[in-house]
Motif scaffolding. Sequence first.
Motif, PDB file in Angstrom:
ATOM      1  N   ASP A 185      10.642  46.754  17.140  1.00 19.50           N
ATOM      2  CA  ASP A 185       9.707  45.800  16.445  1.00 19.50           C
ATOM      3  C   ASP A 185       9.850  46.274  15.001  1.00 19.50           C
ATOM      4  OD1 ASP A 185       7.203  45.430  18.827  1.00 19.50           O
ATOM      5  OD2 ASP A 185       9.347  44.804  18.885  1.00 19.50           O
ATOM      6  N   MET A 186       9.786  45.479  14.038  1.00 19.53           N
ATOM      7  CA  MET A 186       9.717  45.769  12.504  1.00 19.53           C
ATOM      8  C   MET A 186       8.780  44.725  11.790  1.00 19.53           C
ATOM      9  SD  MET A 186      12.354  47.917  12.043  1.00 19.53           S
ATOM     10  CE  MET A 186      12.450  47.766  10.471  1.00 19.53           C
ATOM     11  N   ALA A 187       8.426  45.143  10.734  1.00 18.00           N
ATOM     12  CA  ALA A 187       7.375  44.283   9.659  1.00 18.00           C
ATOM     13  C   ALA A 187       7.786  44.560   8.362  1.00 18.00           C
ATOM     14  CB  ALA A 187       5.968  44.777  10.294  1.00 18.00           C
ATOM     15  N   TRP A 188       7.390  43.620   7.745  1.00 18.81           N
ATOM     16  CA  TRP A 188       6.941  43.848   6.246  1.00 18.81           C
ATOM     17  C   TRP A 188       5.393  44.056   5.747  1.00 18.81           C
ATOM     18  CZ3 TRP A 188      11.036  43.679   2.906  1.00 18.81           C
ATOM     19  CH2 TRP A 188      12.205  43.222   3.436  1.00 18.81           C
ATOM     20  N   VAL A 189       5.169  45.000   4.982  1.00 19.79           N
ATOM     21  CA  VAL A 189       4.153  45.175   4.175  1.00 19.79           C
ATOM     22  C   VAL A 189       4.107  45.153   2.941  1.00 19.79           C
ATOM     23  CG1 VAL A 189       3.367  46.686   6.539  1.00 19.79           C
ATOM     24  CG2 VAL A 189       4.214  47.820   4.465  1.00 19.79           C
ATOM     25  N   ARG A 190       2.925  44.992   2.208  1.00 19.76           N
ATOM     26  CA  ARG A 190       3.276  44.953   0.706  1.00 19.76           C
ATOM     27  C   ARG A 190       1.996  45.728   0.117  1.00 19.76           C
ATOM     28  NH1 ARG A 190       1.719  38.538  -0.218  1.00 19.76           N
ATOM     29  NH2 ARG A 190      -0.365  38.647   0.579  1.00 19.76           N
ATOM     30  N   GLN A 191       2.044  45.970  -0.966  1.00 22.94           N
ATOM     31  CA  GLN A 191       1.068  46.543  -1.965  1.00 22.94           C
ATOM     32  C   GLN A 191       1.136  46.179  -3.218  1.00 22.94           C
ATOM     33  OE1 GLN A 191       1.101  50.924  -1.662  1.00 22.94           O
ATOM     34  NE2 GLN A 191      -1.135  51.121  -2.481  1.00 22.94           N
ATOM     35  N   ALA A 192       0.041  45.517  -3.655  1.00 26.15           N
ATOM     36  CA  ALA A 192      -0.266  44.973  -4.666  1.00 26.15           C
ATOM     37  C   ALA A 192      -0.980  45.953  -5.619  1.00 26.15           C
ATOM     38  CB  ALA A 192      -1.448  43.810  -4.682  1.00 26.15           C
ATOM     39  N   PRO A 193      -0.808  45.854  -7.081  1.00 23.50           N
ATOM     40  CA  PRO A 193      -1.435  46.681  -8.188  1.00 23.50           C
ATOM     41  C   PRO A 193      -2.713  47.077  -7.838  1.00 23.50           C
ATOM     42  CG  PRO A 193       0.056  45.241  -9.020  1.00 23.50           C
ATOM     43  CD  PRO A 193      -0.013  44.853  -7.779  1.00 23.50           C
ATOM     44  N   GLY A 194      -2.961  48.296  -7.764  1.00 25.26           N
ATOM     45  CA  GLY A 194      -4.276  48.771  -7.684  1.00 25.26           C
ATOM     46  C   GLY A 194      -5.140  48.589  -6.331  1.00 25.26           C
ATOM     47  N   LYS A 195      -4.261  48.224  -5.282  1.00 25.42           N
ATOM     48  CA  LYS A 195      -5.072  47.691  -3.855  1.00 25.42           C
ATOM     49  C   LYS A 195      -4.339  48.694  -2.842  1.00 25.42           C
ATOM     50  CE  LYS A 195      -6.396  43.029  -5.064  1.00 25.42           C
ATOM     51  NZ  LYS A 195      -6.349  41.629  -4.588  1.00 25.42           N
ATOM     52  N   GLY A 196      -4.739  48.692  -1.531  1.00 22.98           N
ATOM     53  CA  GLY A 196      -4.222  49.358  -0.631  1.00 22.98           C
ATOM     54  C   GLY A 196      -3.034  48.494   0.113  1.00 22.98           C
ATOM     55  N   PRO A 197      -2.282  49.269   1.051  1.00 27.52           N
ATOM     56  CA  PRO A 197      -1.135  48.296   1.845  1.00 27.52           C
ATOM     57  C   PRO A 197      -1.853  47.232   2.721  1.00 27.52           C
ATOM     58  CG  PRO A 197      -1.089  50.845   2.057  1.00 27.52           C
ATOM     59  CD  PRO A 197      -2.249  50.468   1.568  1.00 27.52           C
ATOM     60  N   GLU A 198      -1.044  46.223   2.661  1.00 28.24           N
ATOM     61  CA  GLU A 198      -1.567  44.773   3.534  1.00 28.24           C
ATOM     62  C   GLU A 198      -0.408  44.631   4.341  1.00 28.24           C
ATOM     63  OE1 GLU A 198      -2.689  40.460   2.661  1.00 28.24           O
ATOM     64  OE2 GLU A 198      -1.818  41.456   1.076  1.00 28.24           O
ATOM     65  N   TRP A 199      -0.571  44.445   5.786  1.00 27.95           N
ATOM     66  CA  TRP A 199       0.473  43.932   6.444  1.00 27.95           C
ATOM     67  C   TRP A 199       0.603  42.402   6.244  1.00 27.95           C
ATOM     68  CZ3 TRP A 199      -0.432  40.132  10.495  1.00 27.95           C
ATOM     69  CH2 TRP A 199       0.686  40.025  11.179  1.00 27.95           C
ATOM     70  N   VAL A 200       1.953  41.929   6.312  1.00 29.09           N
ATOM     71  CA  VAL A 200       2.479  40.506   5.953  1.00 29.09           C
ATOM     72  C   VAL A 200       2.982  39.830   7.165  1.00 29.09           C
ATOM     73  CG1 VAL A 200       3.942  39.431   4.477  1.00 29.09           C
ATOM     74  CG2 VAL A 200       3.011  41.353   3.644  1.00 29.09           C
ATOM     75  N   SER A 201       3.689  40.484   7.840  1.00 33.25           N
ATOM     76  CA  SER A 201       4.510  39.903   9.200  1.00 33.25           C
ATOM     77  C   SER A 201       5.224  40.770   9.785  1.00 33.25           C
ATOM     78  CB  SER A 201       5.707  38.869   8.545  1.00 33.25           C
ATOM     79  OG  SER A 201       5.903  38.314   9.389  1.00 33.25           O
ATOM     80  N   ALA A 202       5.209  40.315  11.333  1.00 34.95           N
ATOM     81  CA  ALA A 202       6.266  41.264  12.148  1.00 34.95           C
ATOM     82  C   ALA A 202       6.872  40.461  13.153  1.00 34.95           C
ATOM     83  CB  ALA A 202       5.075  42.106  12.924  1.00 34.95           C
ATOM     84  N   ILE A 203       7.732  41.138  13.630  1.00 32.58           N
ATOM     85  CA  ILE A 203       8.841  40.595  14.317  1.00 32.58           C
ATOM     86  C   ILE A 203       9.399  41.436  15.576  1.00 32.58           C
ATOM     87  CG2 ILE A 203      10.807  41.267  12.923  1.00 32.58           C
ATOM     88  CD1 ILE A 203      11.970  38.507  13.883  1.00 32.58           C
ATOM     89  N   ASP A 204       9.227  40.947  16.883  1.00 33.66           N
ATOM     90  CA  ASP A 204       9.750  41.654  17.964  1.00 33.66           C
ATOM     91  C   ASP A 204      11.052  42.047  17.705  1.00 33.66           C
ATOM     92  OD1 ASP A 204      10.463  39.842  20.837  1.00 33.66           O
ATOM     93  OD2 ASP A 204      10.915  39.381  18.758  1.00 33.66           O
ATOM     94  N   LEU A 205      11.429  43.191  18.807  1.00 35.68           N
ATOM     95  CA  LEU A 205      12.794  43.709  18.512  1.00 35.68           C
ATOM     96  C   LEU A 205      13.987  42.682  18.821  1.00 35.68           C
ATOM     97  CD1 LEU A 205      13.825  44.472  21.803  1.00 35.68           C
ATOM     98  CD2 LEU A 205      12.187  45.982  21.802  1.00 35.68           C
ATOM     99  N   GLY A 206      13.532  41.652  19.547  1.00 29.17           N
ATOM    100  CA  GLY A 206      14.693  40.768  19.905  1.00 29.17           C
ATOM    101  C   GLY A 206      14.878  39.454  18.858  1.00 29.17           C
ATOM    102  N   GLY A 207      13.544  39.823  17.827  1.00 34.46           N
ATOM    103  CA  GLY A 207      13.723  38.480  17.050  1.00 34.46           C
ATOM    104  C   GLY A 207      12.952  37.123  17.714  1.00 34.46           C
ATOM    105  N   THR A 208      12.356  37.014  18.807  1.00 35.20           N
ATOM    106  CA  THR A 208      11.974  35.944  19.308  1.00 35.20           C
ATOM    107  C   THR A 208      10.455  35.745  19.203  1.00 35.20           C
ATOM    108  OG1 THR A 208      11.484  37.113  21.234  1.00 35.20           O
ATOM    109  CG2 THR A 208      13.692  35.831  21.346  1.00 35.20           C
ATOM    110  N   SER A 209       9.654  36.671  18.758  1.00 33.51           N
ATOM    111  CA  SER A 209       8.402  36.449  18.714  1.00 33.51           C
ATOM    112  C   SER A 209       7.947  37.013  17.143  1.00 33.51           C
ATOM    113  CB  SER A 209       7.627  37.322  19.825  1.00 33.51           C
ATOM    114  OG  SER A 209       6.014  37.307  19.245  1.00 33.51           O
ATOM    115  N   THR A 210       7.082  36.357  16.452  1.00 35.54           N
ATOM    116  CA  THR A 210       6.822  36.626  15.207  1.00 35.54           C
ATOM    117  C   THR A 210       5.126  36.615  15.012  1.00 35.54           C
ATOM    118  OG1 THR A 210       7.176  34.358  14.357  1.00 35.54           O
ATOM    119  CG2 THR A 210       9.079  35.924  14.211  1.00 35.54           C
ATOM    120  N   ALA A 211       4.882  37.244  13.913  1.00 31.77           N
ATOM    121  CA  ALA A 211       3.589  37.152  13.335  1.00 31.77           C
ATOM    122  C   ALA A 211       3.219  37.342  12.018  1.00 31.77           C
ATOM    123  CB  ALA A 211       2.707  38.171  14.435  1.00 31.77           C
TER     124      ALA A 211
END
Length: 117
Positions: free
Chosen positions: A33-59
Amino acid sequence: EVTMVESGGGLVQPGGSLRLSCAASGFTFGNFDMAWVRQAPGKGPEWVSAIDLGGTSTAYADSVKGRFTISRDNAKNTLYLQMDSLKPEDTAVYYCALPNGSNWQGWGQGTLVTVSS
């Protein structure tokens, strides 16, 4: 050695779009499974989105739901994030991420997205 190279960031006006890419190597991409996370200036990391290993399920985080679309191409070992209707609060460095226990671990140098008029 795990390597991830993010690209596609830049300066965009509010309401604009960008497509981020993450080229992965050093591990069997299609087994995770893979995801994107982001970090805005002066803030902590934030989870953005995830996808399962087959690409069939997202969040998605509530803050991006309906505006961002995550996808992957296992043949190319690449993760994508299509970002539409961008807002100034989306300004951040975006990282692709692997699972790390119950969390996500960002890798690489990230790609900077700046949303500003």
